[in-house]
Design a protein around this motif. Structure first.
Motif: not given
Length: 395
Positions: A65-78
């Motif tokens: 949402f700006d040059p320095s900050w973001a959010v992330r969502f992750e789904l994985g298998r281990v």
């Protein structure tokens, strides 16, 4: 664990070497897939622990949402190995807040993970370091290392990620270098002096840092067009000395001092003490105390001096020749001194307190020869007055 340490070192080294060399473009969103090396805490796993290295894979979705900050969502298998002879596998979901360094040199992230293995679920705090490497306008290579801390059992896991992301939204390519025709370090687009000679020190606008050459930078110079050779103050403005006495007007407490006067640090004339004096001699006839020339110019000159310097005092000294007895001559000299003193008081208005009469008889002869001329010049009174006055010192 040894394999993880080597991978972490390699990732950090790559980021450090390329942070300055590669410029990552700005972008709004991305979606990607990844493969993961995962190292679990040895005490983790039910019923008796023993989890070890494993692997994982998954996908992520990010919003910047700006040059320095973001959010992330992750789904994985281990998929984790177990030293007890069986494998644990499960899912891992999470969300992170990400901070991108300048020019996307790298990013830091921290968030939460929910890990569900065959035998147990774990809620963990995540933190790590990563970088998106530009492959094309819309493709990024993902490299990342992370650590996880279990809130309940205090387990510590580690992972290293390698993936590929597709960026979309507002995507800008690496900015092209802007022209700088005169090579002064200021782009032509903002250069107000685009033809600065090579080697010239310039300000943020590309102009000579001291346009009028008075030694005061343009940013502080309130008089930017001072003539060459002019003495200036800290503001870059000409130093004024209206009366040319060597003291600038701002410090001169005595304006318009004559050019011939010597002045002090405040620009005021310097005065020096000087001794001035006047003498009065009057001669008398033989055996007489009568003043024959009571209105002479010499007496008037003496009176003028006394009036000019009213703080002075005088001793009227009476003398005689050596003719006659010493006792008589002493009497006669005193009478002569008193006569002159009274004349100055009565006829010329000198204050009596400023005059004293004293006779010396024949004790101070001017001429000791026994001649008529010697006797004439010895029959006299003498007065000398000295005063200290202040006069202007000249240059």
């Amino acid at each position: 664990m040894k394999k993880l340490s080597m991978l972490i070192a390699a990732t950090l080294g790559s980021i450090a070497m390329t942070a300055q060399a590669q410029e990552a473009p700005a972008y709004e969103n991305w979606v990607g897939g990844f493969a993961q090396y995962y190292n679990a805490d040895g005490a983790k796993g039910e019923p008796s622990g023993g989890l070890d290295d494993g692997r994982g894979f998954g996908g992520e979705l990010g919003f910047r949402f700006d040059p320095s900050w973001a959010v992330r969502f992750e789904l994985g298998r281990v998929l984790l190995d177990n030293s007890n002879g069986y494998n644990d596998d499960g899912t891992q979901v999470g969300a992170d807040v990400m901070y991108f360094f300048e020019e996307d040199a790298a990013y830091l992230f921290s968030g939460l993970r929910e890990q569900s293995l065959d035998s147990e679920s774990y809620r963990m705090l995540s933190a790590g370091l990563g970088k998106h490497w530009e492959l094309s306008d819309n493709l990024r290579l993902i490299t990342e290392i992370a650590t996880y801390y279990d809130f309940g059992q205090r387990y510590k896991d580690y992972s290293a990620k390698l993936g590929l992301a597709y960026v979309f939204g507002n995507v800008s390519s690496t900015p092209t270098s802007q022209p700088d025709s005169d090579g002064d370090g200021v782009y032509d687009a903002v250069d107000r002096c685009p033809s600065s000679p090579a080697g010239t020190s310039v300000d943020a606008t590309g102009c000579n840092i001291d346009m009028d050459g008075d030694g005061v930078n343009n940013a502080q110079d309130q008089c930017p067009s001072t003539a060459a050779g002019t003495s200036v103050d800290a503001r870059g403005c000409a130093i004024k000395d209206t009366d040319n006495d060597g003291v600038v007007d701002s410090k001169d407490e005595c304006a318009n001092t004559p050019s011939s006067d010597k002045v002090d640090a405040l620009g005021c004339s310097v005065f020096e003490k000087e001794e001035v004096s006047v003498e009065l001699d009057i001669l008398f006839a033989n055996n007489s105390s009568v003043i024959s020339n009571a209105d002479s110019a010499r007496i008037q000159n003496f009176v003028d001096f006394m009036n000019r310097y009213p703080n002075t005092q005088a001793v009227v000294e009476g003398h005689s020749s050596s003719v006659g007895s010493a006792e008589y001559n002493q009497f006669l000299s005193e009478k002569r001194a008193k006569t002159v003193r009274q004349l100055l008081i009565d006829d010329y208005g000198i204050d009596a307190d400023r005059l004293e009469a004293q006779g010396f008889g024949e004790s101070q002869l001017k001429d000791t020869s026994n001649t008529a001329e010697a006797h004439r010049i010895n029959r006299r009174i003498e007065v000398k007055v000295t005063a200290l006055v202040e006069t202007k010192a000249t240059r």
